[in-house]
Enzyme design. Structure first.
Site, PDB file in Angstrom:
ATOM      1  N   ALA A  51     -36.391 -58.586  18.329  1.00 30.94           N
ATOM      2  CA  ALA A  51     -37.342 -57.594  17.807  1.00 30.94           C
ATOM      3  C   ALA A  51     -38.617 -58.299  17.323  1.00 30.94           C
ATOM      4  O   ALA A  51     -39.730 -57.813  17.540  1.00 30.94           O
ATOM      5  CB  ALA A  51     -36.718 -56.796  16.665  1.00 30.94           C
TER       6      ALA A  51
ATOM      7  N   ARG B 147     -42.274 -49.437  18.080  1.00 31.80           N
ATOM      8  CA  ARG B 147     -43.462 -49.899  17.362  1.00 31.80           C
ATOM      9  C   ARG B 147     -44.680 -49.209  17.923  1.00 31.80           C
ATOM     10  O   ARG B 147     -44.755 -48.886  19.105  1.00 31.80           O
ATOM     11  CB  ARG B 147     -43.607 -51.410  17.487  1.00 31.80           C
ATOM     12  CG  ARG B 147     -44.639 -51.982  16.510  1.00 31.80           C
ATOM     13  CD  ARG B 147     -44.149 -53.322  16.101  1.00 31.80           C
ATOM     14  NE  ARG B 147     -45.078 -54.146  15.347  1.00 31.80           N
ATOM     15  CZ  ARG B 147     -45.934 -54.956  15.906  1.00 31.80           C
ATOM     16  NH1 ARG B 147     -46.069 -54.995  17.223  1.00 31.80           N
ATOM     17  NH2 ARG B 147     -46.668 -55.735  15.148  1.00 31.80           N
TER      18      ARG B 147
ATOM     19  N   HIS C 148     -40.623 -64.400  15.625  1.00 30.21           N
ATOM     20  CA  HIS C 148     -42.065 -64.650  15.476  1.00 30.21           C
ATOM     21  C   HIS C 148     -42.366 -66.094  15.864  1.00 30.21           C
ATOM     22  O   HIS C 148     -43.316 -66.382  16.583  1.00 30.21           O
ATOM     23  CB  HIS C 148     -42.518 -64.470  14.015  1.00 30.21           C
ATOM     24  CG  HIS C 148     -42.265 -63.109  13.450  1.00 30.21           C
ATOM     25  ND1 HIS C 148     -42.010 -62.902  12.113  1.00 30.21           N
ATOM     26  CD2 HIS C 148     -42.235 -61.891  14.041  1.00 30.21           C
ATOM     27  CE1 HIS C 148     -41.843 -61.611  11.914  1.00 30.21           C
ATOM     28  NE2 HIS C 148     -41.977 -60.977  13.043  1.00 30.21           N
TER      29      HIS C 148
END
Ligand code: CFM
Ligand code: HCA
Length: 527
Positions: free
Chosen positions: A53, A84, A182
């Protein structure tokens, strides 16, 4: 018994031992240490997402001219595509594929016999139909488990089709939250995309990092920056593109809005190309003004500084009357706020300026530096010493403002020191506020009952539970399809939406059906 004990005492001793490190009440002047970025205990209804995600959904997801193929089951593909709010505009030079959800739709046979063939076929199909300049592949959990080599497939496809193909091994189970994803996304973009363009550098050029254009935030921030006279080389990654990002290394300065998700790129650009970076916050009037002044101080051009002040005055005037009105409607209200990483502390300032006090707050996956902020202070300012010591500062607002002043930037520049800056939750949150790290359903509901905030800010997972309990809620991930909330005009939109929510009696009039009749027994009885 204080409210922290009232909630945590309901846990078994094992859970209590873990959660007590993640739940604290802020004490002014204390060091306020909180445990963060550790594994959630199985069985707890954590709000966190997964590594995939964070990589596919969050960081690479908004890149509009990239065909992003998810190698995995359709559910994972749909989740990271559909939830999103990626707003993007294509133009005559830039393709926009964001309306498509690309997936290999892995089935049992692919798990048993391997899925590489299917991935190669998906790439071929995408090239034939869409003719993209870049394809990115993101793995989901089963890919790591069966060992499909997506990097080899990417290398082969790159050669075969003469386009850029980048693979991300971001299986959901890696790490403890979205945060690992990330990092993987940042490394992949830095290694394969940034620096591969051949654009000529332009004057007053900046990259806007960690701005994902939720509700059009990025567009609003860029509008103000362009008005002042900056050239935006790339936005990472809201309404962003492979075409722009290739040239990100040519910018003079990097502005970092969401430090949590993209600090890695800021630091790598500093190391590889010497580009300075500044932490900014374009949420909330004071944050925006400080950020714009910091950027002007960096460029140190009197004309730019004067234009900055003129734009600030003009933009502020435009929203002034509205802000005074909304402030009068929000006086003495209290709020709870839980978002993933950066937004919690970004929004606290905006709420504070509207007279709303945050009494309960936390993050899904923040690290210690998101809570504590970090000041990088040179130990000695003399020219021969380049020693830098990073220190973690306790909550002391007087010492704590981590955005830089004009003098500070000058000092750092003269000493040849990096101009990095940080901010965090401790700097902004009020004394006695309750903080929960890696927040979960049980604690959220329990603290809501005890602390009774007037409004609750979080995401889709808790919105309806909270509203059914009578507390109005606004989503700070998607803005409930409103926005922008960033910039001057965005602050006004936010103030309007919060005022409407807090002053709408509907939620306190709602009576959940199970409060007046035992619904489960009733239904079974009728069977
Ligand atoms: Fe950064 Fe974000 Fe956030 Fe984040 Fe997210 Fe998001 Fe968020 Mo949802 S990148 S850390 S992983 S500001 S998707 S745009 S809203 S949890 S607080
Ligand atoms: C994610 C994305 C998310 C989820 C939002 C929410 C987002 O973590 O996978 O729970 O409401 O902002 O879309 O954070």
């Amino acid at each position: 018994m204080d409210s922290r004990d009232k909630v945590l005492d309901q846990y078994s001793s094992k859970l209590y031992k873990n959660r007590k490190e993640h739940v604290i009440q802020i004490e002014d002047g204390e060091s306020n240490v909180i445990a963060a970025d550790t594994r959630a205990i199985p069985g707890i209804m954590t709000n966190r997402g997964c590594c995939y995600a964070g990589c596919k959904g969050v960081v690479i997801g908004p890149l509009k001219d990239v065909v992003q193929i998810v190698h995995g089951p359709i559910g994972c593909s749909y989740y990271a595509w559909g939830t999103r709010r990626n707003k993007a505009k294509g133009d005559e030079n830039t393709k926009n594929f964001l309306e498509y959800c690309f997936s290999t739709d892995m089935q049992e046979t692919d798990i048993v016999f391997g899925g590489e063939k299917k991935l190669k076929k998906a790439i071929k199909e995408a090239v034939e139909i869409f003719d993209p300049a870049c394809i990115m592949i993101a793995s989901t959990c089963p890919v790591g488990l069966i060992g499909d080599d997506i990097h080899a497939v990417a290398a082969e496809a790159e050669e075969m089709y003469n386009i850029k193909v980048v693979a991300f091994s971001c299986e959901g189970y890696k790490g403890v939250s979205q945060s690992g994803g990330h990092h993987i996304a940042n490394n992949g973009l830095m290694k394969n995309v940034i620096g591969t363009g051949d654009a000529k550098p332009v004057k007053y050029s900046i990259n806007l990092l960690g701005e994902y254009n939720i509700g059009g935030d990025g567009w609003e921030i860029c509008r103000v920056l362009k008005r002042i006279g900056y050239n935006i080389v790339s936005v990472m990654t809201g309404d962003g593109s492979y075409a722009e990002m290739k040239n990100a290394h040519t910018a003079d300065l990097n502005l970092v809005q969401c430090h949590r998700s993209i600090n890695y790129i800021a630091e790598m650009l500093k190391t590889k190309y010497g580009t300075e970076w500044l932490k900014v916050n374009f949420i909330g009037i004071e944050g925006i003004k400080q950020s714009l002044r910091d950027v002007a101080a960096f460029f140190n051009d009197p004309a730019l500084t004067a234009k900055t002040e003129a734009v600030i005055a003009d933009e502020e005037e435009e929203i002034a009357i509205g802000m005074v009105y909304y402030k009068s409607m929000l006086k003495d209200k209290t709020a709870a706020i839980y978002v993933g990483g950066s937004r919690t502390h970004h929004y606290i300032n905006l709420l504070k300026s509207l007279g709303v006090e945050v009494i309960l707050a936390g993050y899904e996956f923040a690290h210690r530096d998101d809570y504590e902020g970090r000041q990088v202070l040179p130990l000695k300012m003399d020219a021969d010493s380049k020693n830098i010591e990073s220190i973690t500062v306790v909550k002391d607002p007087a010492k704590y403002r981590t955005f830089h002043t004009e003098e500070r930037i000058k000092e750092l520049k003269e000493a040849g020191l990096p101009i990095e800056s940080y901010d965090g939750l401790w700097a902004d949150i009020a004394d006695k506020a309750m903080i929960t790290d890696d927040y979960n359903q049980f604690e959220t509901e329990a603290f809501l009952k005890l602390l009774k905030p007037d409004i609750f800010f979080s995401g889709i997972k808790d919105k309806y539970i909270v509203q059914r309990s009578g507390v109005p809620s606004r989503q700070l991930h998607s803005y409930d399809y409103s926005g922008p909330y960033a910039g001057f005009k965005g602050a006004l939109n936010f103030a309007r939406d919060v005022t409407l929510a807090v002053n709408t009696p509907a939620f306190s009039l709602v009576q959940a059906p199970w409060k007046s009749e035992p619904t489960l027994i009733g239904n079974l009885g009728g069977m």
